[in-house]
Design an enzyme around this catalytic site. Sequence first.
Site, PDB file in Angstrom:
ATOM      1  N   SER A 234       0.814  -1.212   0.000  1.00 15.51           N
ATOM      2  CA  SER A 234       0.000   0.000   0.000  1.00 15.51           C
ATOM      3  C   SER A 234       0.854   1.271   0.000  1.00 15.51           C
ATOM      4  O   SER A 234       1.567   1.532  -0.960  1.00 15.51           O
ATOM      5  CB  SER A 234      -0.955  -0.046   1.207  1.00 15.51           C
ATOM      6  OG  SER A 234      -1.888   0.991   1.187  1.00 15.51           O
ATOM      7  N   ASP A 245      10.618   5.255  -9.722  1.00 17.92           N
ATOM      8  CA  ASP A 245      10.240   5.865 -11.004  1.00 17.92           C
ATOM      9  C   ASP A 245      11.029   7.131 -11.303  1.00 17.92           C
ATOM     10  O   ASP A 245      11.341   7.430 -12.459  1.00 17.92           O
ATOM     11  CB  ASP A 245       8.739   6.179 -11.019  1.00 17.92           C
ATOM     12  CG  ASP A 245       7.880   4.928 -11.151  1.00 17.92           C
ATOM     13  OD1 ASP A 245       8.446   3.843 -11.364  1.00 17.92           O
ATOM     14  OD2 ASP A 245       6.644   5.041 -11.025  1.00 17.92           O
ATOM     15  N   LYS A 259      -0.677  -4.099  -3.366  1.00 13.10           N
ATOM     16  CA  LYS A 259      -2.002  -3.553  -3.021  1.00 13.10           C
ATOM     17  C   LYS A 259      -2.087  -2.145  -3.589  1.00 13.10           C
ATOM     18  O   LYS A 259      -1.572  -1.202  -3.012  1.00 13.10           O
ATOM     19  CB  LYS A 259      -2.244  -3.530  -1.516  1.00 13.10           C
ATOM     20  CG  LYS A 259      -3.625  -2.966  -1.142  1.00 13.10           C
ATOM     21  CD  LYS A 259      -3.807  -2.899   0.353  1.00 13.10           C
ATOM     22  CE  LYS A 259      -5.185  -2.344   0.709  1.00 13.10           C
ATOM     23  NZ  LYS A 259      -5.340  -0.916   0.412  1.00 13.10           N
TER      24      LYS A 259
END
Length: 343
Positions: A234, A245, A259
């Site tokens: 999460s 990224d 999740k």
Amino acid sequence: SKLEYGAIRGMLDSLEDPYTRFMEPKSFKSMQEERHGAFGGIGIQIGMRDKHLAVISPMEDTPAYKAGLRAGDHIMEVDGKSTKDMAIEEAVTLIRGPKGSKVTLTIGREGAKEPLKISIVRDNIVTKAVKTKDLQGNIGYIRLTSFMSESADTEMRKALEKYKNSKGLILDLRSNPGGLLPNAVNIGSMFIKSGPIVQIVDREGNREKLNATGRTVVPANKPMVVLVDGGSASASEILAGALQDTKRAKLVGTKTFGKGLVQTVHALEGGAGVAITTNKYLTSGGHDINKKGIVPDVVIEFPQPAKTDKPEDLPTLDEMIDQGKDVQLEKAKEILGQMMSKK
């Protein structure tokens, strides 16, 4: 109220979403207590995996952690009561309880020939979100154990201030089950100056970018490595995904939990509540990780613990770190050393 509660549960169950759930007053109160950092129980985050009730992650230094529960353990029974078709909030209510009382979990574990029965004495669980350790070579080590506490971002900011003069940072998100979305955005903003920390997608497919707040703490040129594993879920995946990224940090460890859904919590009359999945999130770069997880830049498996009838006798993570036996951390230190030498 039994009829009302049953009707609400039935409606929510029809969505076939394991994270959309109804909470009776006792369960809803427990969830609110967790947000404020203290509750009575054993210290695990639970969820659904492959339609089974499972441990997402044991919280560090809690009875569950000391008893040897692991991320991915299938909770088959609680005090002899089968969890088949059991709602998450019912399991939470059964597992939590006053300090000093005992709960017995029947656990299905990958690789185990038969289910394990583990008896655990409950304690008052106080969730301290951040731990720090000074490593050789002027390296700061910060372990973030949860995003659930409302003080998590404040604790993280203090830890980063402590290591503002360090040569490099290691951020440990292993076994961090996540928590509050605003904490993920605020903490991500401490490392990333601008751009999205996460992208939110509603049921119509509309995307919203939750951008960095501009309140960075760590200089952009400070070398950094992040540790993740199957218990990182999460909000942990939001932070790890943003750092990967944007190429702000190297990820080391094993694939994360996967999740990628966001729940909105609503209070109902009489003290009950519902948590409803309202959005899906993508990493800052637009990657959907739900049920997929994030693959780290450098994959290194953590050795399976030795087989023992007393899991509580196994060394803690802190002891393994001090003894140099944490292979993932050792690899992170090696990679960080290479990054610092190139700086």
